[in-house]
Enzyme design. Structure first.
Site: not given
Ligand code: ARG
Length: 476
Positions: A171, A292, A298, A305
């Site tokens: 979970h 970024s 970043k 992704e």
């Protein structure tokens, strides 16, 4: 309404005889599959060469014509190999007609004999079978590469006494500590199964369908066994109607691709979580991350992704293919031309994603301290503490209750189990002795999980040995 321009039979459609006018211009590109199926050129020429040689050997066409056809096809192959695609023309509709027209242009009348006893229906199915066999082998090899990378990484974190330990989750809540190697190997097993699926898909494709002609077979004395041998097919299809309509082998390969993508996507999801500041378990190599344009600090896991994102496309490719097939009566229907784009997309996408993930795993930095620190928190030794009480004669349900109270008192004091002294434990329940502290040591917790397939170092070493053996069998 658009003007209905006829392209005219003078453009030389190979079915020209029956027609007085050509297809409407707009329909020409609508009906054409050449921009998609041109990648089948090699398989198409290979199939045509085998067919022509058999026609010659069976005296269906003169042997001299067969030789001319073979030489002509070889010269076309050499040109395409050298990136000379000049003769590709949308007016030819698909790769099959394109190559046949070019052949006749090069060798004259003999070229017109190639299609004897053959239809594009058995031709395209043959091409796709050859192509799928090749793709399945390549994708299985790429999967094996990823398996090897995962195994190598797992072994690097299995140094006796210093095994990297991380929190295991259910979970997405901390559950029990596990070896990092164990976690990596879980993915290795998924990719091992994917490899098997590609092997099975290659087997499904491994049937010669050429010789089925349009749908019913042909009147010529084709030697199908000889063609099967020449093209390396294991068997000859027993039913011509099925042979020209069957795309199961493509479904198998696309499904194998889809499930492999789903596995990659799950792994990528973990890499994304682990590389976040909150987890800090891994740092992706610069080669597998991006920055970024606005936020200088970043470092984004873009390729993980993208892999996760592209999984949606590949699932779409599978659903699209199945949906195309579901309403088709026997035998060939033009709908089947739609079998290629999604399949090619699924194979291409999986190939590039495998490369990306393989590189990510291979080069990522593993922050073992952050993993170990995570494994200390979350009361992950609670089950072991309960098992300890069971060992002292307490019933499991009661032990569960007692340890629940231990956890509650820790939580209220902002401490973890490993911070407790044996005196504090004994105060909560008399069954706790001095040895209770040993069982909550994270290394002990892991080492105790000795069931076959468990996370104890010796069991993980065993599964790695087993995985290596299977990998080497799958690679040969
Ligand atoms: N381009 C077609 C396909 O991919 C080849 C077979 C065409 N056959 C036909 N009878 N129109 O399916």
């Amino acid at each position: 309404m658009a003007e209905n321009k006829n392209t005219g039979t003078e453009q030389g459609a190979l079915w020209g005889g029956r027609f007085e006018g050509g297809v409407a211009e707009a329909m020409q590109s609508f009906g054409a599959s050449l921009p998609v199926d041109n990648r089948l050129w090699k398989e198409d020429i290979q199939g045509s060469i085998a067919h022509a040689q058999m026609l010659g050997a069976q005296d269906i066409i003169p042997a001299a014509d067969a030789d001319k056809i073979v030489a002509g096809l070889e010269s076309i192959a050499a040109d395409i190999e050298a990136e000379n695609w000049d003769f590709f023309d949308l007016a030819d509709e698909d790769i099959h007609m394109n190559i046949e027209r070019e052949l006749t242009q090069r060798i004259g009348e003999a070229g017109g004999k190639l299609h004897t006893g053959r239809s594009r229906n058995d031709q395209v199915a043959t091409d796709m079978r050859l192509y799928c066999k090749g793709e399945c082998a390549e994708l299985a090899a790429a999967l094996n590469q990823l398996r090897a990378t995962l195994i190598k990484k797992a072994e690097a974190h299995l140094t006796p006494g210093k095994e990297t330990i991380m929190p295991g989750y259910t979970h997405l809540q901390k559950a029990q500590p596990v070896l990092f190697a164990h976690h990596l190997m879980a993915y290795q097993w998924m990719f091992a199964r994917d490899c098997k699926r590609f092997m099975a898909a290659a087997e499904a494709a491994d049937v010669l369908v050429l010789g089925s002609a349009a749908l019913a077979g042909t009147t010529y004395a084709l030697d199908r066994d000889a063609v099967a041998t020449a093209l390396g097919f294991a068997s000859v299809s027993p039913n011509s109607l099925d042979a020209v309509s069957d795309r199961d082998f493509i479904c198998d390969a696309v499904y194998a691709s889809t499930l492999a993508m789903v596995h990659l996507s799950r792994l990528c999801e973990e890499l994304i979580l682990w590389s976040s500041d909150e987890f800090g378990f891994i740092t992706l190599d610069d080669a597998y991350a991006t920055g970024s344009s606005i936020m200088p600090q970043k470092k984004n896991p873009d390729f993980a992704e993208l892999t996760r994102g592209k999984t949606g496309r590949v699932i779409g490719d599978l659903v699209g293919l199945l949906t195309t097939l579901k309403g088709l009566p026997l035998a060939y229907n033009k709908d089947l031309q739609e079998d290629k784009e999604g399949a090619f997309d699924a194979f291409d996408t999986l190939a590039v994603c495998l490369e990306a993930v393989c590189g990510m795993i291979d080069t990522m930095q593993v922050n073992a301290e952050a993993m170990a620190a995570g494994a200390q928190g979350g009361f992950m030794a609670a089950t072991d503490l309960a098992d300890y009480l069971v060992g002292k004669g307490v019933a499991f349900r009661e032990a569960h209750e007692i340890v629940g109270r231990v956890v509650l008192s820790c939580e209220q004091a902002g401490r973890c189990l490993q911070d407790l002294s044996s005196a504090e434990l004994a105060k909560i329940d008399e069954h706790f002795g001095d040895d209770a502290l040993e069982v909550i040591d994270i290394r002990t917790v892991v080492a105790q999980r000795t069931t076959v397939g468990g996370t104890a170092p010796k069991r993980v070493a065993e599964q790695i040995a087993q995985a290596k053996k299977l990998l080497s069998a799958d690679s040969s």
